[in-house]
Design an enzyme around this catalytic site. Structure first.
Site, short mmCIF file in Angstrom:
data_model
loop_
_atom_site.label_atom_id
_atom_site.label_comp_id
_atom_site.label_asym_id
_atom_site.label_seq_id
_atom_site.Cartn_x
_atom_site.Cartn_y
_atom_site.Cartn_z
N GLU A 191 0.83 -1.21 0.00
CA GLU A 191 0.00 0.00 0.00
C GLU A 191 0.87 1.27 0.00
OE1 GLU A 191 -2.68 -0.63 3.32
OE2 GLU A 191 -4.00 -1.83 2.06
N GLU A 384 -5.32 -8.58 -0.52
CA GLU A 384 -5.95 -8.38 0.79
C GLU A 384 -7.42 -8.12 0.57
OE1 GLU A 384 -4.37 -5.55 3.60
OE2 GLU A 384 -2.32 -5.99 3.00
#
Ligand code: BG6
Length: 487
Positions: A191, A384
């Site tokens: 991220e 995820e």
């Protein structure tokens, strides 16, 4: 006619991160990471993601001097360090084809600046990879997942300093040299966009060290991460012939709250901003409108001609992303807001939310897949996805979690639709297939797993593992390669 099942060789599995599972924070030569000073404060409302995040030099130093793990759940994790064989066996029993995990930089380089790596750290990960090979679980390894050496943060204000690029490249090369025979799939930064939302966790930036330059420093640190990402992509390609390197984006899908044109414009810009991080890693250059926006905001980035070349020549092979929730956007400052994954977005009246306020939106996953595939034309992986929930352990030890099954089922159906419409989705790893410490709130009681871990927020419990109803459900999905979703 579309196939009933997912593509042959689809990589079903789960994802964990070293700082949220390993524990053993002070064993076998490991150094302190930024995660080791993240506190859990039981007296604050932990459903507010920002509750524990007041980062100052003083607070960080005070936490670093504390030699206990009482208020630092990430120091404990779920003790994967000592339980990894048992945990991998449970993943194998569920039928995992893959497991996404990360390597703690501080287990290999305790302060980040050592010339030679810590042999005990290398031995630990080698044992993990050997066991995965024995169980036929393909590793997907993230090099940086919220756990940079605290020493680099205190000394250099983290990634703000260009020298950290060299430290990271040295770390990555040691990983390739030692684990390259086991690992084909590598992700550079988890991220990478999250640097704006939590600069300390993502890049070791302590705001008071930046003072009035904080925003500028964040972009400069991000640029250094982009360059580092390109350099380690290059190194992987050179050292591991079979390697595939991916970028990793928090997909924050945003809808206009209404079709009023201002809402639409704001939403478009929000989504462009969200995609920019993957754009740089896939296309090898900054989008022109982003550069203009930075200029308009007075942000001055130092980018050399050599760095531009490095970015251009070393783009990623595939695109991965996390997806938990979506949100809306509105020009109306009074529009109701709700928390998401470290964001506060406008509430969408059509969507339900989790107990932490994250809006559940399976269709948003399909929209994200279509958008990202159309934009990049590279294989995609969802690395995820999942819902944090409070689980109840029944007297006989069973855990019934139909809400979790419903969440996954709805998301898997949307993935299947996207694949049937032409999206090249090659894998899926659910977040936290075993309960772990929350990144945002440091709670244990925000549970994502198919496997329960007997531990509470204060670290009480046996740390024993047990199977929830969802364990058997996911096992069947994998066994039938998705056909059971139609039952
Ligand atoms: C992702 C992170 O953003 O969200 C994970 O990569 C994190 O590390 C996950 O755990 C879920 O967030 P949280 O705050 O519920 O743990």
């Amino acid at each position: 006619m579309t196939e009933q099942t997912f593509p042959k060789d689809f990589l079903w599995g789960g994802a964990i991160a070293a700082n949220q599972v390993e524990g053993a924070w002070n064993l076998d030569g490991k150094g302190l990471s930024v995660a080791d000073v993240a506190t859990f404060k039981p007296h604050v409302d932990n459903k507010d993601f920002s509750a524990h995040m007041t980062v100052t030099t003083e607070a960080v130093k005070e936490a670093a001097a504390d030699e206990t793990d009482t208020w630092y759940p990430k120091r404990r994790g779920i003790d994967f360090y000592h339980h990894f064989k048992e945990d991998l066996a449970l993943f194998a029993e569920m039928g995992f084809k893959t497991l996404r995990l990360s390597i703690a930089w501080t287990r290999l380089f305790p302060t980040g600046e050592e010339e030679e790596p810590n042999a005990a750290g290398i031995a630990f990960y080698k044992n993990v990879f050997k066991e995965m090979k024995r169980l036929n679980i393909e590793p997907i390894v993230t090099l940086s997942h919220y756990e940079m050496p605290l020493a680099l943060s205190l000394k250099y204000n983290g990634w703000v300093d260009r020298s950290v690029i060299n430290d990271f490249v040295r770390f990555a090369n040691v990983c390739y040299d030692n684990f390259g025979e086991y690992v084909r799939y590598w992700l550079t930064f988890n991220e990478i966009d999250s640097i704006h939302r939590h600069p300390f966790t993502t890049a070791g930036i302590i705001p008071d060290k930046s003072g009035t330059h904080l925003e500028n420093d964040i972009y400069q640190a991000l640029h250094h991460q982009f360059v580092a990402s390109a350099l380690v992509t290059k190194a992987a390609h050179e050292k591991i012939p079979e390697s595939q390197v991916g970028c990793m984006l928090t997909k924050l899908m945003t809808y206009p709250l209404t079709c009023e044109p201002t809402d639409v414009e704001l939403t478009l810009k929000k989504n462009l901003e969200n995609n920019f991080y993957a754009d740089v890693q896939v296309k090898g250059m900054y989008p022109k409108m982003i550069l203009k926006d930075l200029e308009n905001r007075g942000i001055k980035l130092k980018i050399t001609a050599e760095e531009r070349e490095i970015l251009k020549d070393n783009t990623v092979d595939f695109v991965t992303f996390s997806y938990y929730m979506s949100m809306a956007e509105s020009g109306d400052p009074k529009a109701e807001r709700t928390p998401g994954n470290t964001v506060l977005g406008v509430k969408n009246p059509y969507l339900p939310s989790t107990e932490w306020g994250w809006q559940i939106d399976p269709k948003g996953l399909k929209i994200s897949l279509i958008e990202l595939y159309d934009r990049y034309q590279l294989p995609l992986m969802i690395v995820e996805n999942g819902m944090g929930a409070v689980d109840t352990v029944e007297e006989d030890g069973s855990i019934h979690d139909p809400y979790r099954i419903d969440y996954f089922k709805a998301h898997f159906k949307q993935m299947k639709e996207a694949i049937d419409e032409g999206v090249d989705l090659i894998g899926y790893t659910s977040w936290g297939p075993i309960d772990l410490v929350s990144a945002g709130t440091s709670q244990m009681t925000k549970r994502y797993g198919f496997i329960h871990v007997d531990a509470d927020d204060e670290g009480n419990g046996t740390f024993d593992r047990s199977k929830k109803d969802s364990f058997y459900w996911y096992q069947k999905v994998i066994e039938t390669n998705g056909a059971s979703l139609d039952e």
